[in-house]
Design an enzyme around this catalytic site. Sequence first.
Site, PDB file in Angstrom:
ATOM      1  N   ILE A 230       0.913  -1.152   0.000  1.00 20.80           N
ATOM      2  CA  ILE A 230       0.000   0.000   0.000  1.00 20.80           C
ATOM      3  C   ILE A 230       0.950   1.198   0.000  1.00 20.80           C
ATOM      4  CG2 ILE A 230      -1.769   1.299   1.235  1.00 20.80           C
ATOM      5  CD1 ILE A 230      -2.779  -1.337   2.408  1.00 20.80           C
ATOM      6  N   PRO A 231       1.104   1.858  -1.147  1.00 16.09           N
ATOM      7  CA  PRO A 231       2.250   2.752  -1.379  1.00 16.09           C
ATOM      8  C   PRO A 231       2.177   4.130  -0.720  1.00 16.09           C
ATOM      9  CG  PRO A 231       0.830   2.738  -3.293  1.00 16.09           C
ATOM     10  CD  PRO A 231       0.261   1.729  -2.327  1.00 16.09           C
ATOM     11  N   CYS A 232       2.286   4.155   0.594  1.00 16.09           N
ATOM     12  CA  CYS A 232       2.272   5.431   1.315  1.00 16.09           C
ATOM     13  C   CYS A 232       3.512   6.259   0.996  1.00 16.09           C
ATOM     14  CB  CYS A 232       2.111   5.206   2.818  1.00 16.09           C
ATOM     15  SG  CYS A 232       3.273   4.048   3.534  1.00 16.09           S
ATOM     16  N   HIS A 233       4.561   5.620   0.461  1.00 15.66           N
ATOM     17  CA  HIS A 233       5.766   6.367   0.085  1.00 15.66           C
ATOM     18  C   HIS A 233       5.508   7.303  -1.089  1.00 15.66           C
ATOM     19  CE1 HIS A 233       5.813   2.686  -2.375  1.00 15.66           C
ATOM     20  NE2 HIS A 233       6.443   3.403  -3.292  1.00 15.66           N
TER      21      HIS A 233
END
Length: 153
Positions: free
Chosen positions: A121-124
Amino acid sequence: MKYWDTMESRVGALTIICDEEAITGLEFLVKEPLEGIKKRTPLLERAALQLEEYMDGKRKSFDLPLKPEGTEFQKKVWNALLDIPYGETRSYKDIAVAIGNPKACRAVGMANNRNPISIIIPCHRVIGANGSLVGYGGGLPIKIELLNLETGK
């Protein structure tokens, strides 16, 4: 029942956590989760393989069942993160607008910070409105590494 295992990656050690159905966590650093059994299940094996492919630049999206645990608001934010394309970024405001709550930028930031399944889950991919990288649970060097990986820098 929860299961977990660790792997080494280009951004350091990762701990992957799952239950019988889905991935429930991906954490930086090797540490034993508070619950669960250390055992490499087929799902954990699949997740590790996909993470290796991602880190090698061969995978742009993940094909894994996910079950992040959080509030309904947090889950809305995390689902919106899944819509950010590989190699692109969005601001906290963009995510707030995407979930239909344009004034919730700060709450989006808090939900982003509580994302239990980092990288997948690409919070970056979430940055400040002015383009600043702001914080990241794994540390800014890892955020920079992941963004550079995705943009080919």
